[in-house]
Write a protein that holds these residues in place. Structure first.
Motif, PDB file in Angstrom:
ATOM      1  N   GLN A 422       0.943  -1.345  -0.078  1.00 37.81           N
ATOM      2  CA  GLN A 422      -0.012   0.071  -0.072  1.00 37.81           C
ATOM      3  C   GLN A 422       0.802   1.292  -0.172  1.00 37.81           C
ATOM      4  OE1 GLN A 422      -3.594  -0.016   1.732  1.00 37.81           O
ATOM      5  NE2 GLN A 422      -3.848   2.098   1.824  1.00 37.81           N
ATOM      6  N   THR A 423       1.842   1.256   0.822  1.00 34.29           N
ATOM      7  CA  THR A 423       2.860   2.326   0.783  1.00 34.29           C
ATOM      8  C   THR A 423       3.573   2.826  -0.612  1.00 34.29           C
ATOM      9  OG1 THR A 423       3.570   1.975   2.963  1.00 34.29           O
ATOM     10  CG2 THR A 423       4.991   3.373   1.584  1.00 34.29           C
ATOM     11  N   GLN A 424       3.942   1.389  -1.420  1.00 41.68           N
ATOM     12  CA  GLN A 424       4.446   1.826  -2.701  1.00 41.68           C
ATOM     13  C   GLN A 424       3.287   2.267  -3.533  1.00 41.68           C
ATOM     14  OE1 GLN A 424       5.844  -2.318  -2.906  1.00 41.68           O
ATOM     15  NE2 GLN A 424       7.800  -1.937  -2.928  1.00 41.68           N
ATOM     16  N   ILE A 425       1.903   1.969  -3.701  1.00 41.08           N
ATOM     17  CA  ILE A 425       1.096   2.340  -4.297  1.00 41.08           C
ATOM     18  C   ILE A 425       0.761   3.807  -4.103  1.00 41.08           C
ATOM     19  CG2 ILE A 425      -1.357   1.817  -4.879  1.00 41.08           C
ATOM     20  CD1 ILE A 425      -1.123  -0.891  -4.460  1.00 41.08           C
ATOM     21  N   SER A 426       0.740   4.065  -2.822  1.00 42.80           N
ATOM     22  CA  SER A 426       0.576   5.232  -2.242  1.00 42.80           C
ATOM     23  C   SER A 426       1.447   6.498  -3.148  1.00 42.80           C
ATOM     24  CB  SER A 426       0.493   5.497  -0.760  1.00 42.80           C
ATOM     25  OG  SER A 426      -0.604   4.836  -0.543  1.00 42.80           O
ATOM     26  N   SER A 427       2.855   5.979  -2.982  1.00 44.12           N
ATOM     27  CA  SER A 427       3.871   6.698  -3.440  1.00 44.12           C
ATOM     28  C   SER A 427       3.696   6.917  -4.950  1.00 44.12           C
ATOM     29  CB  SER A 427       5.110   6.222  -3.031  1.00 44.12           C
ATOM     30  OG  SER A 427       5.268   6.098  -1.828  1.00 44.12           O
ATOM     31  N   LEU A 428       3.627   5.864  -5.600  1.00 42.14           N
ATOM     32  CA  LEU A 428       3.187   5.965  -7.041  1.00 42.14           C
ATOM     33  C   LEU A 428       2.141   6.959  -7.567  1.00 42.14           C
ATOM     34  CD1 LEU A 428       4.173   4.891  -9.833  1.00 42.14           C
ATOM     35  CD2 LEU A 428       2.431   3.123  -9.755  1.00 42.14           C
ATOM     36  N   CYS A 429       0.786   6.718  -6.738  1.00 37.90           N
ATOM     37  CA  CYS A 429      -0.229   7.472  -7.150  1.00 37.90           C
ATOM     38  C   CYS A 429       0.116   9.121  -6.628  1.00 37.90           C
ATOM     39  CB  CYS A 429      -1.574   7.099  -6.442  1.00 37.90           C
ATOM     40  SG  CYS A 429      -1.939   5.438  -6.583  1.00 37.90           S
ATOM     41  N   HIS A 430       0.956   9.164  -5.697  1.00 36.56           N
ATOM     42  CA  HIS A 430       1.100  10.815  -5.194  1.00 36.56           C
ATOM     43  C   HIS A 430       2.094  11.353  -6.279  1.00 36.56           C
ATOM     44  CE1 HIS A 430       3.169  14.154  -3.074  1.00 36.56           C
ATOM     45  NE2 HIS A 430       2.171  13.947  -2.312  1.00 36.56           N
ATOM     46  N   LEU A 431       2.897  10.514  -7.071  1.00 34.87           N
ATOM     47  CA  LEU A 431       3.792  11.045  -8.103  1.00 34.87           C
ATOM     48  C   LEU A 431       3.109  11.353  -9.372  1.00 34.87           C
ATOM     49  CD1 LEU A 431       6.738  10.922  -9.326  1.00 34.87           C
ATOM     50  CD2 LEU A 431       6.186   8.875 -10.175  1.00 34.87           C
ATOM     51  N   ALA A 432       2.154  10.408  -9.740  1.00 32.37           N
ATOM     52  CA  ALA A 432       0.989  10.424 -10.604  1.00 32.37           C
ATOM     53  C   ALA A 432       0.372  11.840 -10.552  1.00 32.37           C
ATOM     54  CB  ALA A 432       0.206   9.222 -10.919  1.00 32.37           C
ATOM     55  N   ALA A 433      -0.225  12.063  -9.432  1.00 29.94           N
ATOM     56  CA  ALA A 433      -1.022  13.366  -9.284  1.00 29.94           C
ATOM     57  C   ALA A 433      -0.343  14.635  -9.461  1.00 29.94           C
ATOM     58  CB  ALA A 433      -1.782  13.017  -7.770  1.00 29.94           C
ATOM     59  N   LEU A 488      -4.106   6.534 -11.784  1.00 30.15           N
ATOM     60  CA  LEU A 488      -3.621   6.572 -10.608  1.00 30.15           C
ATOM     61  C   LEU A 488      -3.491   7.765  -9.959  1.00 30.15           C
ATOM     62  CD1 LEU A 488      -0.542   4.013 -11.936  1.00 30.15           C
ATOM     63  CD2 LEU A 488      -2.417   3.609 -10.686  1.00 30.15           C
ATOM     64  N   ALA A 489      -3.637   9.047 -10.441  1.00 27.28           N
ATOM     65  CA  ALA A 489      -3.722  10.299  -9.947  1.00 27.28           C
ATOM     66  C   ALA A 489      -4.927  10.162  -9.362  1.00 27.28           C
ATOM     67  CB  ALA A 489      -3.406  11.257 -10.994  1.00 27.28           C
ATOM     68  N   ALA A 490      -6.140   9.768  -9.863  1.00 26.19           N
ATOM     69  CA  ALA A 490      -7.269  10.014  -9.324  1.00 26.19           C
ATOM     70  C   ALA A 490      -7.447   9.039  -8.130  1.00 26.19           C
ATOM     71  CB  ALA A 490      -8.506   9.457 -10.343  1.00 26.19           C
ATOM     72  N   MET A 491      -6.572   7.814  -8.151  1.00 24.44           N
ATOM     73  CA  MET A 491      -6.538   6.696  -6.920  1.00 24.44           C
ATOM     74  C   MET A 491      -6.002   7.775  -5.760  1.00 24.44           C
ATOM     75  SD  MET A 491      -5.730   3.230  -8.240  1.00 24.44           S
ATOM     76  CE  MET A 491      -5.142   2.761  -6.711  1.00 24.44           C
ATOM     77  N   PHE A 492      -4.969   8.648  -6.120  1.00 26.34           N
ATOM     78  CA  PHE A 492      -4.082   9.267  -4.781  1.00 26.34           C
ATOM     79  C   PHE A 492      -5.291   9.940  -4.060  1.00 26.34           C
ATOM     80  CE2 PHE A 492      -3.335  13.462  -3.539  1.00 26.34           C
ATOM     81  CZ  PHE A 492      -2.248  13.298  -2.551  1.00 26.34           C
ATOM     82  N   TYR A 493      -6.562  10.525  -4.554  1.00 28.31           N
ATOM     83  CA  TYR A 493      -7.508  11.004  -3.475  1.00 28.31           C
ATOM     84  C   TYR A 493      -8.127  10.200  -2.838  1.00 28.31           C
ATOM     85  CZ  TYR A 493      -6.285  15.302  -6.124  1.00 28.31           C
ATOM     86  OH  TYR A 493      -5.425  16.252  -6.811  1.00 28.31           O
ATOM     87  N   MET A 494      -8.308   8.920  -3.439  1.00 31.47           N
ATOM     88  CA  MET A 494      -9.059   7.862  -2.667  1.00 31.47           C
ATOM     89  C   MET A 494      -8.260   7.063  -1.440  1.00 31.47           C
ATOM     90  SD  MET A 494     -11.771   7.896  -4.285  1.00 31.47           S
ATOM     91  CE  MET A 494     -12.889   6.749  -3.718  1.00 31.47           C
ATOM     92  N   LEU A 495      -6.859   7.512  -1.613  1.00 35.67           N
ATOM     93  CA  LEU A 495      -6.091   6.724  -0.686  1.00 35.67           C
ATOM     94  C   LEU A 495      -5.811   7.582   0.515  1.00 35.67           C
ATOM     95  CD1 LEU A 495      -3.546   5.034  -3.180  1.00 35.67           C
ATOM     96  CD2 LEU A 495      -5.006   3.885  -1.557  1.00 35.67           C
ATOM     97  N   GLN A 496      -6.338   8.840   0.645  1.00 34.41           N
ATOM     98  CA  GLN A 496      -6.256   9.836   1.578  1.00 34.41           C
ATOM     99  C   GLN A 496      -7.041   9.057   2.748  1.00 34.41           C
ATOM    100  OE1 GLN A 496      -3.974  12.428   1.295  1.00 34.41           O
ATOM    101  NE2 GLN A 496      -3.484  11.081  -0.248  1.00 34.41           N
ATOM    102  N   ASP A 497      -6.278   9.366   3.886  1.00 39.84           N
ATOM    103  CA  ASP A 497      -7.009   8.936   5.173  1.00 39.84           C
ATOM    104  C   ASP A 497      -8.195  10.089   5.704  1.00 39.84           C
ATOM    105  OD1 ASP A 497      -5.383   6.686   5.446  1.00 39.84           O
ATOM    106  OD2 ASP A 497      -4.028   7.714   6.447  1.00 39.84           O
ATOM    107  N   SER A 498      -7.865  11.192   5.661  1.00 42.16           N
ATOM    108  CA  SER A 498      -8.706  12.260   5.990  1.00 42.16           C
ATOM    109  C   SER A 498      -8.304  13.516   4.988  1.00 42.16           C
ATOM    110  CB  SER A 498      -8.501  12.602   7.615  1.00 42.16           C
ATOM    111  OG  SER A 498      -9.170  13.913   7.808  1.00 42.16           O
TER     112      SER A 498
END
Length: 1093
Positions: A422-433, A488-498
């Motif tokens: 999940q950490t790796q996916i979050s980092s990649l999505c953050h890069l994409a966004a 993946l950039a759109a996924m970044f917003y779905m991975l935010q905790d709050s």
């Protein structure tokens, strides 16, 4: 070589003649460049001290001395080229050629030596060979994407033809473009095409007469360069056997520089043009050099071919001088169909995939890009093999890309060590966004490290074919396609905790509100990411992604978006057309009917412009879940016309689909119990679409009261709309302005009006191609209808005979009409006699517009006589542009003394002059005159009448509105009016002084008036030269609480920057004040009732 041989090759005075043409500044620059040349060559050390002080003749002698023979001329030509002295260079070169051909036998050895030197320098053959080998196009993409080599479409014939004509002379302007921009979406083939251009040129098949040399510069390589000279930048492919590259730079007009992938450049291009570099030999940061080249500061005669994505055009265009833009559209519909069939061995399966993709216009449009088309075909084939419903998958682009992304991941089991965490996916999505926000699609190792992606992390995503490494340029990484990055950039917003907290590392692109407030016009690069984000609000899709990625995603954002939509709905500034349509696109992606219903409940007014099938699809899907609408403005074009032009197979599918969507959209008429107004203007609807609409209009639950169908076509002769009038008893207002109603259509409408079930009150038939023929039917309808009180027949060819027929009904006691507009109906004095009699006998008619008819003084006299009659109850009379003179002032003045009902009189655009107004003012002063609103715009008045007008203002307590625009009143005239306005007896609320020859001199008096007059709320001062001083005086009082003005009519753009700042400051400090050019209040029914029925 001796000096003697030099003089035999050139005239002794030849070089001096060219130096004589240089001005002082150019001569000094020539000397500096000669100094640099001396330092670079080293073999010839011409003394700088002597060069610096040398006059032109001395300089020519020095050059002949230290550069014997033709060397002096070679140096001079080189310097002329660097100085961009093209004419001087060309003439000198021509003289060299002529001299060379004129050589005698004694100079044969000299010519042989020159030929040997040119052979050593090279003729470009080696360069052409080298770049052919480097850029020769290969289609082996298998190692990058898994796309089979034989499926790559190569360069289409239409794109090859486009390439050949990029630099053709523009037939409209007659000019040959120097800068061409080749734009298109990611992956459409821009790089392939320009590399093909390089190879074709090198092989002698393209631009041979136009360019001697072509240089290719790629953004990914440029990004990794630091400081260097421009000549060093382009020397990477230059063979040493060709000799110094500098020699070709002296003829920049024959050079083409190709800058590929401008959108990938990591430069801001914010340098002022004044500091840019002209010298291609000087060392600078590459961003500085590129900016100099693009802006035509360096090598201005050279040609440029720049490729870019559409999203970067806004950044590129300001840099270029007169760019010629060409868009690369990708595969045509036919080519896409052929490509899809090539992807499958099973033709039946290919047809299934083709129809599924074609059902979603957005997805099918994405398939213009070969790679995207192949990716989607591959994942859909996998889904078919698993027994999935691909038609459902193809419903939205989000579902399609979930399908594709999921296909990259192996099935989840206990041994998934190679899957990303999940950490790796979050980092990649953050890069994409961050990349999407900053329009960055190429990432370097440093970018990856900053986002916490190690080499091993990157390897995982490379193995999954989510990331790819550029094989040509070191350390370059990118997502397999931009759409994958956007997903993946759109996924970044779905991975935010709050979404409630913001820490110190919070970045602007993490602000959800900024993303929601973006729109496709200002921020086109965010549109697809935003679309994917809404698509991810669907709970079933989130569960699918959580299973694929083995990670937890949050749906908190779903409710945050609802809160934002509620705020939008409650705002006074409703979204514009394009924003509503965008909202429908995003909501459609969710495929969540309950969520859409909740989102749409916040909007009571919708404005949309449907100009395609996809617009109709998303609009109908959202609107059928909308139940709180009160007003809807809708325009439908480019939908039903295409049904008629489709192929038979397409028509069967499209026709049924379009009809179903249109049915859903029309259902809002009965599903929204509060819907009261519908504007369907400027729509192109076929007969079937019209019938569907009328069925909904006749639905028992339809509560519509006001229907505007302006500029429409009625192929059935208005029979269906007429039938609807009798079935829907809620419908009270119908506006058919500009529609092809005609006399036959009016006949159908009149039949409905005669029906007691018809409750229509307002009917506008302005500009409906009516003639005298229809007037008998209208006349009969007026006698039978008990509800119709307003009728607008303006701009129709009714003539006096037609009006005569109408007057028969108007004079009858059974006629209930209260307001009638006959503007521009061909009425003359002959028709005024019938009209006059009707006015006397009709006790209900209160408003009459006769504007733009040639009544003349005799016609006005007949109307005036009717006004004297006690039974005439007319309250508003409009006589604009009726071709009368001051003589009519006498007729009207005598009538106004006796008429107790008339409160609104518009006499604008008639030749009344000061004498006519003086006669009227004598009446206005009389206590029995009840006039409240007087229009005298464009009546040839001068300052001479202002005393009479001032007296009328003071003595008539009823007068509230006075329009004196377009009269030559001047400052002296309005000064008299302002004095009257300051009197406590003055009740004027609206004053029109547009185009009255006013200057800043009148503004002091106006300021005093605004300070003391508590009644004046609106004044129009447009098209007057008030200047900065006048505005400054006005702004002082406009900021004062004593000033009660609510509307100021001025054109802010007509003033200088300082005056505009003053007006803006007033607007901020006094938000109740409206400052605008068009301050005509069309919502005021008493002022312009005939314009806004």
């Amino acid at each position: 070589m001796t000096d003697g041989s030099s003089s035999s090759f050139f005239p002794d005075f030849g070089l001096l003649l060219y130096l004589e043409e240089l001005n002082k500044e150019e001569l000094n620059k020539f000397k500096l460049l000669l100094k640099n040349e001396t330092m670079e060559s080293r073999c010839c050390q011409i003394p700088w001290a002597e060069v610096k002080k040398a006059k032109r003749e001395d300089l020519a002698n020095l050059m002949n001395k230290y550069y014997p023979g033709e060397q002096a001329w070679d140096v001079a030509l080189k310097i002329f080229g660097k100085m961009n002295l093209k004419d001087l260079y060309e003439r000198a070169r021509a003289e060299i050629n002529w001299t060379a051909h004129s050589l005698g036998p004694e100079d044969a050895r000299t010519q042989e030596e020159q030929d040997e030197q040119e052979a050593v320098q090279g003729d470009g053959t080696e360069y052409r060979t080298q770049i052919t080998e480097k850029y020769c196009i290969t289609w082996d993409k298998k190692c990058l994407f898994g796309e089979p080599e034989d499926l790559h479409p190569g360069v289409a014939q239409k794109d090859q033809e486009l390439l050949e004509h990029l630099f053709d002379v523009d037939v409209k302007t007659g000019e040959q473009p120097q800068t061409v921009v080749l734009q298109g979406p990611a992956g459409v083939g821009k790089t392939t095409l320009v590399r093909k251009a390089v190879v074709d040129w090198a092989q002698g098949n393209l631009y041979q007469q136009r360019f001697s040399y072509v240089f290719y510069l790629n953004a990914r390589e440029i990004n990794q360069l630091r400081e260097r000279s421009f000549v060093q930048m382009i020397s990477k492919d230059w063979p040493s056997t060709e000799g110094p590259i500098e020699r070709i730079m002296s003829q920049p007009g024959s050079l083409l520089f190709i800058i590929d992938s401008f959108d990938e450049l990591n430069f801001a291009f914010e340098e002022p043009e004044s500091v840019l570099c002209e010298d291609w030999t000087q060392v600078h940061p590459v961003s500085f050099l590129l900016s100099s080249l693009l802006r035509k500061v360096m090598l201005p005669e050279s040609s440029l071919l720049v490729t870019t994505r559409l999203t970067a055009c806004k950044k590129l265009k300001p840099l270029l001088k007169n760019p010629h833009s060409v868009e690369l559209l990708g595969m045509s519909k036919g080519a896409r169909e052929e490509y899809i069939y090539q992807c499958f061995e099973d033709r039946k399966r290919a047809l299934q995939v083709f129809n599924s993709l074609r059902s979603n216009e957005m997805a099918f449009s994405m398939c213009k890009v070969p790679l995207v088309c192949w990716l989607l075909c591959t994942c859909l084939e996998q889904q078919i093999e698993k027994g999935g419903d691909i038609m459902l998958t193809c419903k939205t682009t989000t579902a399609l890309f979930i399908c594709y992304i999921s296909s990259l991941f192996p099935p989840v089991d206990g041994n998934s060590a190679s899957l990303p965490s999940q950490t790796q996916i979050s980092s990649l999505c953050h890069l994409a966004a961050k990349g999407v926000w900053t329009m960055t699609s190429v990432f370097y190792r440093e970018n990856l490290r900053k986002h916490g992606l190690s080499k091993s992390d990157v390897s995982i995503f490379l193995d999954l074919n989510i990331l790819q490494k550029d094989m040509e340029y070191e350390n370059c990484y990118m997502f397999t396609h931009l759409h994958v990055q956007e997903f993946l950039a759109a996924m970044f917003y779905m991975l935010q905790d709050s979404w409630g907290t913001k820490n110190s590392s919070f970045q602007s692109f993490e602000d959800l509100k900024l993303l929601l407030e973006s729109n496709s016009y200002k921020d086109p690069h965010l549109t697809q990411m935003k679309c994917f984000l809404f698509g991810l609000l669907n709970e079933d899709r989130v569960k699918q992604l959580e299973k694929t990625f083995s990670c937890k995603m949050s749906l908190e954002i779903k409710w945050k978006i609802l809160q934002w939509l509620e705020m939008m709905g409650n705002s006074e500034d409703f979204p514009a057309q394009v924003e509503f349509l965008e909202l429908f696109f995003y909501l459609y992606e969710t495929q969540d009917e309950a969520y859409i219903s909740q989102a749409m409940s916040y909007f009571q007014k919708i404005v949309i412009n449907i100009c395609g099938k996809i617009h109709l699809l998303v609009s109908s899907f959202c609107l059928k879940h909308c139940q709180c609408l009160r007003t809807m403005k809708l325009s439908v074009t480019m939908v039903f016309e295409k049904m008629l032009n489709s192929s038979p197979l397409a028509e069967i599918w499209d026709g049924g689909h379009i009809t179903h969507c249109w049915q859903d959209l029309c259902s809002v008429l009965h599903t929204n119990e509060h819907l009261r107004e519908l504007d369907l203007c400027h729509s192109n609807l076929n007969e079937l679409a019209m019938k569907t609409f009328y069925q909904e209009l006749r639905h028992p639950s339809c509560k519509l009261q006001k229907l505007l169908m302006r500029f429409l076509s009625f192929p059935d002769g208005c029979r269906d709309i007429a039938s609807s009038l009798t079935h829907n008893q809620n419908l009270m207002h119908l506006d058919l302005k500009g529609s092809d109603v005609g006399d036959n259509g009016v006949k159908s409408l009149c039949e409905a009006l005669k029906n007691p079930e018809c409750k229509l009150q307002n009917l506008s038939l302005e500009s409906c191609d009516l003639t005298t023929v229809c007037c008998l039917n209208i006349s009969k309808a007026l006698l039978r209808s008990r509800s119709l009180v307003f009728l607008n027949l303006s701009t129709n060819h009714l003539l006096d005979d037609g009006v005569k027929l109408l007057c028969e009904a108007l004079g009858h006691p059974k006629c209930h009409l209260e307001r009638l507009s006959l503007e521009s109906c061909g009425l003359t004095v002959a028709g005024c006699e019938d009209l006059s009699l009707a006015l006397i006998s009709n006790k209900r008619l209160t408003h009459l517009c006769l504007a733009d008819n040639i009544l003349g003084d005799d016609g006005v006299k007949l109307v005036s006589d009717a006004l004297k009659h006690p039974q005439c109850n007319l309250q508003s009379l409009v006589l604009r542009r009726c071709h009368f003179t001051s003589l009519s002032g006498q007729h009207l003045s005598s009538s106004l003394l006796r008429n107790k009902s008339l409160t609104h009189l518009d006499l604008g655009s008639n030749w009344l002059q000061d004498d006519g107004v003086k006669l009227l003012c004598d009446v206005f002063r009389h206590p029995s005159c009840n006039l409240q609103d007087l229009g005298l715009m464009g009546c040839a008045l001068t300052s001479m009448c202002c005393l009479d007008l001032a007296s009328a203002i003071l003595n008539n307590p009823h007068l509230q509105s006075l329009d004196l625009g377009n009269n030559d009143l001047q400052d002296d005239g309005v000064k008299i009016l302002y004095e009257a306005l300051r009197h406590p007896n003055c009740n004027i609320q609206r004053l029109g002084l547009e185009y009255c020859g006013l200057t800043s001199l009148c503004c002091q008096d106006l300021s005093c008036t605004l300070r003391s007059n508590q009644n004046l709320i609106k004044i129009n001062l447009t098209q007057n030269t008030l200047g900065y001083e006048g505005i400054m005086k006005l702004c002082e009082v406009l900021r004062s609480p004593e000033c009660k003005l609510k509307v100021l009519g001025v054109c802010k753009e007509a003033f200088d920057e300082e005056a505009q700042k003053l007006l803006e400051a007033v607007r901020v400090s006094n938000p109740q004040l409206i400052i605008e050019r068009d301050c005509n209040d069309h919502s005021d029914e008493d002022v312009s009732w005939w314009r806004c029925p």
